[in-house]
Scaffold this motif. Structure first.
Motif, PDB file in Angstrom:
ATOM      1  N   TYR A 158       0.834  -1.199   0.000  1.00  0.00           N
ATOM      2  CA  TYR A 158       0.000   0.000   0.000  1.00  0.00           C
ATOM      3  C   TYR A 158       0.870   1.251   0.000  1.00  0.00           C
ATOM      4  O   TYR A 158       2.026   1.230   0.460  1.00  0.00           O
ATOM      5  CB  TYR A 158      -0.915   0.022   1.231  1.00  0.00           C
ATOM      6  N   LYS A 160       0.578   5.261   1.261  1.00  0.00           N
ATOM      7  CA  LYS A 160      -0.194   6.251   2.002  1.00  0.00           C
ATOM      8  C   LYS A 160       0.053   7.625   1.388  1.00  0.00           C
ATOM      9  O   LYS A 160       1.196   8.085   1.311  1.00  0.00           O
ATOM     10  CB  LYS A 160       0.210   6.261   3.481  1.00  0.00           C
ATOM     11  N   LYS A 183      -4.898  -5.478   9.428  1.00  0.00           N
ATOM     12  CA  LYS A 183      -4.220  -4.234   9.092  1.00  0.00           C
ATOM     13  C   LYS A 183      -4.720  -3.680   7.762  1.00  0.00           C
ATOM     14  O   LYS A 183      -4.913  -2.462   7.610  1.00  0.00           O
ATOM     15  CB  LYS A 183      -2.702  -4.466   9.029  1.00  0.00           C
ATOM     16  N   GLU A 186      -7.952  -2.007   8.343  1.00  0.00           N
ATOM     17  CA  GLU A 186      -7.709  -0.731   9.033  1.00  0.00           C
ATOM     18  C   GLU A 186      -7.234   0.347   8.058  1.00  0.00           C
ATOM     19  O   GLU A 186      -7.666   1.503   8.138  1.00  0.00           O
ATOM     20  CB  GLU A 186      -6.669  -0.947  10.132  1.00  0.00           C
ATOM     21  N   LEU A 187      -6.370  -0.033   7.132  1.00  0.00           N
ATOM     22  CA  LEU A 187      -5.863   0.931   6.152  1.00  0.00           C
ATOM     23  C   LEU A 187      -6.991   1.482   5.289  1.00  0.00           C
ATOM     24  O   LEU A 187      -7.047   2.688   5.017  1.00  0.00           O
ATOM     25  CB  LEU A 187      -4.795   0.269   5.269  1.00  0.00           C
ATOM     26  N   LEU A 189     -10.150   1.706   6.069  1.00  0.00           N
ATOM     27  CA  LEU A 189     -11.010   2.558   6.887  1.00  0.00           C
ATOM     28  C   LEU A 189     -10.386   3.927   7.125  1.00  0.00           C
ATOM     29  O   LEU A 189     -11.090   4.941   7.221  1.00  0.00           O
ATOM     30  CB  LEU A 189     -11.309   1.871   8.224  1.00  0.00           C
ATOM     31  N   GLN A 190      -9.053   3.975   7.200  1.00  0.00           N
ATOM     32  CA  GLN A 190      -8.355   5.252   7.389  1.00  0.00           C
ATOM     33  C   GLN A 190      -8.459   6.128   6.146  1.00  0.00           C
ATOM     34  O   GLN A 190      -8.480   7.356   6.236  1.00  0.00           O
ATOM     35  CB  GLN A 190      -6.878   5.008   7.706  1.00  0.00           C
ATOM     36  N   GLY A 191      -8.533   5.517   4.969  1.00  0.00           N
ATOM     37  CA  GLY A 191      -8.598   6.264   3.716  1.00  0.00           C
ATOM     38  C   GLY A 191      -7.234   6.770   3.277  1.00  0.00           C
ATOM     39  O   GLY A 191      -6.213   6.591   3.951  1.00  0.00           O
ATOM     40  N   ARG A 192      -7.210   7.383   2.093  1.00  0.00           N
ATOM     41  CA  ARG A 192      -5.995   7.964   1.498  1.00  0.00           C
ATOM     42  C   ARG A 192      -4.861   6.940   1.323  1.00  0.00           C
ATOM     43  O   ARG A 192      -3.684   7.263   1.459  1.00  0.00           O
ATOM     44  CB  ARG A 192      -5.498   9.174   2.293  1.00  0.00           C
ATOM     45  N   VAL A 193      -5.253   5.698   1.061  1.00  0.00           N
ATOM     46  CA  VAL A 193      -4.255   4.688   0.726  1.00  0.00           C
ATOM     47  C   VAL A 193      -4.567   4.120  -0.652  1.00  0.00           C
ATOM     48  O   VAL A 193      -5.719   4.110  -1.096  1.00  0.00           O
ATOM     49  CB  VAL A 193      -4.196   3.551   1.762  1.00  0.00           C
TER      50      VAL A 193
END
Length: 477
Positions: A158, A160, A183, A186-187, A189-193
């Motif tokens: 990924y 970021k 993980k 989670e990535l 859900l955080q967005g911008r990846v």
């Protein structure tokens, strides 16, 4: 589409593709296998990048040069082929290409580095993406392209994204290795990846400067190897560039991500909204097929009955999946893989075990490509071997002899021009000849259709290394 800037595509043709065994093997990796509509991933990649620049530069292993050359012809693309003496991963391969391009086109040459084995069906969207990144690359950044993730994949790295720049790209805040499932979720859900697509755009001098700073032990051997490189132009108008082997093999083997991208301060990213797959597992291959109402996907002569979520790859013979659930079934003439989709990434571990046991099926297919055509080892015993041989129109095998085996040739399609000792004669369909042990001989196809014949070898040693080439059109020894 009319290009605003000339971009020089570089297609990286390395990689063993062990995760797609038994279809992909070391001698015939996945990028060369006709996989989609009768075309290989390499041919599709060449067609996709052809409109970006006047030529396409390829980097491949020496042993695969004729398969790359054939793909260039099928894609109607021209360009030189840099042949690596040994595999040294993507950093060294990209260094060779950048050094060649710098000499041929100058420091400011914009280089687009693409893996040979990715599937991107929308070529126009791909070209738009590349042109959209040209401003950032021309200004001195190393640009990478990321794919908007559609699910929490554990098979991809990924990227970021950081702050957006005026040129539309974003600064790369972090490269993240292939994560565990929690993980990955989670990535997302955080967005911008973004998924790391492994596609890069940079000026030749930008990349070489970065390699000089972060990986001089890779760049310097490549510089020495290219300084002493030998260039050969064949009768078929193919240019082979051979870096000097001893120097090149001193280069550290490392991916460009580890060698440069994760360290360099001026790496930026652009997102790609189109469909993309690295076709890196049998799950990814299956996803290229449309499922039926029960989630089954079938390629070739597969048949499913009472099955759900089953993928069958059966190009050569009927393969029936009866009452199966959540299975991958991959059939080839000499090996069969049956796997649960959750274990698809572990196929490479099985290949390593087969290789450790000395199983030839780990590395080579029964059917083997040659520059003049192909051969298929259809039967073998203690003192004999039977092959089907196909020779392209106008092609010739080397003038050769064997110390340990005699051969019988039977033509089953086309016309053969045969040289045995001092005699040269024609054989038509259903005609045959005999080659004694130690006799100099050659096979040539003088016709306009493929020549096919059956070869029966007999003797006390039948290895492929029992061959003395006296003369060869393809420069082999």
């Amino acid at each position: 589409m009319k290009n605003a800037l000339i971009i020089h595509p570089v297609v990286l043709c390395g990689g063993s593709g062990t995760r797609l065994w038994p279809l992909s093997r070391q001698s015939f990796p996945k990028q060369f296998v006709p996989m989609l509509g009768g075309k290989s991933l390499l041919q599709l990649t060449l067609e996709r990048v052809a409109g970006l620049g006047p030529q396409v530069l390829t980097v491949s292993a020496e042993e695969h040069r004729f398969m790359v050359a054939e793909a260039l012809d099928l894609a109607k693309v021209n360009g030189p082929l840099i042949l690596e003496p040994q595999p040294r991963n993507t950093a060294a391969a990209m260094a060779l290409a950048a050094l060649w391009a710098q000499k041929a086109h100058g420091d400011a040459a914009l280089l687009l580095f693409c893996p040979a084995d990715h599937h991107i069906p929308d070529g126009e969207a791909f070209s738009d993406m590349v042109q959209g990144g040209a401003v950032a690359a021309q200004a001195g950044a190393i640009l990478t392209f990321g794919v908007l993730p559609s699910f929490p994949s554990t098979a991809y790295g990924y990227i970021k994204q950081g702050a957006q720049r005026p040129d539309g790209s974003c600064k790369v805040d972090q490269f993240i290795e292939k994560p565990e499932a929690d993980k990955a979720q989670e990535l997302l859900l955080q967005g911008r990846v973004l998924w790391n697509a492994g596609i890069f755009l940079a000026r030749a001098d930008t990349l070489l400067s970065a390699l000089s700073h972060w990986a001089p032990d890779i760049l310097h051997p490549c510089q020495q190897a290219m300084t002493a490189a030998v260039t050969e132009t064949t009768a078929a108008q193919k240019t082979f560039v051979r870096p000097e082997s001893n120097s090149f093999c001193q280069a550290r083997s490392q991916s460009i991500d580890y060698a440069v991208m994760e360290k360099h301060p001026d790496v930026v990213v652009l997102p790609f909204n189109g469909q993309w797959s690295d076709v890196g597992s049998w799950n990814a291959v299956a996803a290229l097929q449309q499922p039926d109402a029960e989630g089954n996907r079938v390629s070739g002569q597969g048949l499913v009955h009472g099955a759900t979520n089953t993928y069958v790859h059966a190009p050569h013979r009927p393969v029936v999946a009866l009452g199966t659930h959540n299975l991958l079934i991959i059939d080839t003439p000499d090996a069969l893989l049956v796997a649960h989709p959750d274990m698809a990434e572990q196929v490479k571990d099985v290949v390593a075990r087969l290789n450790a046991k000395g199983q030839p099926e780990a590395l080579t297919h029964r059917k083997v490509a040659r520059p003049w055509g192909w051969y298929d080892s259809i039967d073998r015993g203690e003192r004999f071997q039977v092959k089907r041989i196909g020779v392209k129109p106008g092609a010739s095998l080397s003038l050769q002899m064997h110390y340990h085996r005699a051969e019988h040739w039977i033509v089953v399609k086309g016309t053969a021009e045969v040289t045995v000792g001092e005699k040269t004669f024609l054989l038509s369909e259903n005609e045959s000849t005999y080659i004694p042990i130690g006799q100099v001989h050659r096979l040539h196809n003088p016709g306009k259709m493929e020549l096919e014949m059956i070869e029966v070898q007999s003797g006390n040693y039948l290895g492929e290394d029992d061959i003395v080439r006296l003369e060869d059109t393809y420069g082999r020894r």
